[in-house]
Design a protein around this motif. Sequence first.
Motif, PDB file in Angstrom:
ATOM      1  N   LEU A   1      -0.723   6.984 -13.798  1.00 37.85           N
ATOM      2  CA  LEU A   1       0.467   6.842 -13.275  1.00 37.85           C
ATOM      3  C   LEU A   1       0.253   5.409 -12.560  1.00 37.85           C
ATOM      4  O   LEU A   1       1.399   4.714 -12.757  1.00 37.85           O
ATOM      5  CB  LEU A   1       0.750   7.889 -12.031  1.00 37.85           C
ATOM      6  N   ALA A   2      -0.779   5.162 -11.829  1.00 41.44           N
ATOM      7  CA  ALA A   2      -1.067   3.727 -11.403  1.00 41.44           C
ATOM      8  C   ALA A   2      -0.895   2.730 -12.526  1.00 41.44           C
ATOM      9  O   ALA A   2       0.064   1.828 -12.399  1.00 41.44           O
ATOM     10  CB  ALA A   2      -2.333   3.819 -10.801  1.00 41.44           C
TER      11      ALA A   2
ATOM     12  N   ILE B   1      -2.479   1.851  -4.710  1.00 40.50           N
ATOM     13  CA  ILE B   1      -2.172   3.168  -4.355  1.00 40.50           C
ATOM     14  C   ILE B   1      -3.621   3.660  -3.536  1.00 40.50           C
ATOM     15  O   ILE B   1      -4.693   3.301  -4.223  1.00 40.50           O
ATOM     16  CB  ILE B   1      -2.137   4.082  -5.487  1.00 40.50           C
ATOM     17  N   LEU B   2      -3.474   4.135  -2.581  1.00 42.61           N
ATOM     18  CA  LEU B   2      -4.716   4.553  -1.576  1.00 42.61           C
ATOM     19  C   LEU B   2      -4.925   6.178  -1.654  1.00 42.61           C
ATOM     20  O   LEU B   2      -4.154   6.920  -0.955  1.00 42.61           O
ATOM     21  CB  LEU B   2      -4.788   4.183  -0.032  1.00 42.61           C
ATOM     22  N   TRP B   3      -5.759   6.825  -2.361  1.00 44.99           N
ATOM     23  CA  TRP B   3      -5.968   8.254  -2.495  1.00 44.99           C
ATOM     24  C   TRP B   3      -7.070   8.472  -1.364  1.00 44.99           C
ATOM     25  O   TRP B   3      -8.019   8.271  -1.511  1.00 44.99           O
ATOM     26  CB  TRP B   3      -6.205   8.517  -3.697  1.00 44.99           C
TER      27      TRP B   3
ATOM     28  N   TYR C   1       0.879  -1.156  -0.034  1.00 47.27           N
ATOM     29  CA  TYR C   1       0.002  -0.065   0.181  1.00 47.27           C
ATOM     30  C   TYR C   1       0.730   1.161   0.010  1.00 47.27           C
ATOM     31  O   TYR C   1       1.847   1.329   0.751  1.00 47.27           O
ATOM     32  CB  TYR C   1      -0.932   0.022   1.356  1.00 47.27           C
ATOM     33  N   LEU C   2       0.364   2.088  -0.918  1.00 47.08           N
ATOM     34  CA  LEU C   2       1.207   3.439  -0.906  1.00 47.08           C
ATOM     35  C   LEU C   2       0.102   4.424  -0.581  1.00 47.08           C
ATOM     36  O   LEU C   2      -1.104   4.666  -1.337  1.00 47.08           O
ATOM     37  CB  LEU C   2       1.617   3.883  -2.222  1.00 47.08           C
TER      38      LEU C   2
ATOM     39  N   ALA D   1       0.096  -0.582 -10.962  1.00 44.72           N
ATOM     40  CA  ALA D   1      -0.659  -0.722  -9.782  1.00 44.72           C
ATOM     41  C   ALA D   1      -2.037  -0.358  -9.676  1.00 44.72           C
ATOM     42  O   ALA D   1      -2.655   0.032 -10.747  1.00 44.72           O
ATOM     43  CB  ALA D   1       0.140   0.513  -8.844  1.00 44.72           C
ATOM     44  N   LYS D   2      -2.777  -0.769  -8.559  1.00 43.55           N
ATOM     45  CA  LYS D   2      -4.037  -0.518  -8.507  1.00 43.55           C
ATOM     46  C   LYS D   2      -4.524   0.669  -7.689  1.00 43.55           C
ATOM     47  O   LYS D   2      -3.957   0.626  -6.662  1.00 43.55           O
ATOM     48  CB  LYS D   2      -4.775  -1.686  -7.930  1.00 43.55           C
ATOM     49  N   LEU D   3      -5.263   1.697  -8.181  1.00 43.55           N
ATOM     50  CA  LEU D   3      -5.776   2.971  -7.674  1.00 43.55           C
ATOM     51  C   LEU D   3      -7.172   2.691  -6.742  1.00 43.55           C
ATOM     52  O   LEU D   3      -8.206   2.146  -7.337  1.00 43.55           O
ATOM     53  CB  LEU D   3      -5.890   3.896  -8.323  1.00 43.55           C
ATOM     54  N   TYR D   4      -7.265   3.153  -5.513  1.00 42.65           N
ATOM     55  CA  TYR D   4      -8.342   3.049  -4.871  1.00 42.65           C
ATOM     56  C   TYR D   4      -8.736   4.356  -4.408  1.00 42.65           C
ATOM     57  O   TYR D   4      -7.758   5.245  -3.817  1.00 42.65           O
ATOM     58  CB  TYR D   4      -8.360   1.975  -3.892  1.00 42.65           C
TER      59      TYR D   4
END
Length: 279
Positions: A193-194, A83-85, A24-25, A199-202
């Motif tokens: 970017l993801a 990626i956790l936004w 997780y980022l 990468a998977k963006l949430y």
Amino acid sequence: SIYNSDRYGFNNPDKEWNQKEIEYLLVGDSYTHGACVNRPHDIASVLRALSNKSVINLGYGGNGPLIEYATLREYFNINTKKILWIYMEQNDIDDLEKELENKILIKYLNNLIFTQNLKQRQNEINNKANIYIEVESKKVRAIEIEREKFKFKLFKYIKLFNVRYSLRSKPQLTPPTKLQPEFKKILKLTKYLAKENNAKLYFVYLPAYIRYKKNYNNINYQSLKKIVNELDIPFIDIHTEVFEKEGNPLKLFPFESYGHYNVEGFRKVAKTIYKFTKH
């Protein structure tokens, strides 16, 4: 809250940067940063414990969407899986309005290859931070000297402090800033970017105290959710998944008063995020 920052000044154990793969980022503001709770009670620490995998927290108090995107551009780890936004409904759009006036930040929005190479300039950053800390420390010492000089009576001082704190702590019900078109562009660029890095963006939506104290709904909620859905980004709604299910949502805030979430609040947020992202 007090913590030893990592090599770049973020709220992580430094060893996280040495991991071959990041599960997780996180990007966000003070709620992501871990304001008002110590490790292991911030969101990133709870996710670390639940997943038993590496987590890097790039959140920082006062950040808005454009700074968060710029932070991703500067500090993204190419071996990141998710990626956790993390979005806070109370102030993120207001913060973006100010950020759009910044000549450096706007370059990240308009130029896909722009960078300040911040990872390679940490010594310079440290030097500037040390100067800032020294200046602020002198201000604090000057205030303390003035207090001693006037010899405030303890009772009067405490009384005055409590009045000021009470006034400052009341949540403001000013209308939120209208959602800017740049917000969608920022999310679109983040998804790009993801995708480019596998990468998977949430998108994680955090509700504010005033929503439950004053029955106050943010006018941007539906339009923002529509944008996230149009971009095909998974939307994790902490309002409906956590707070709305509580008999008394205010108990997830400190002493049921205005502020960041308490330890239990952050724990439930992190557990919900993990539930929706663990596969």
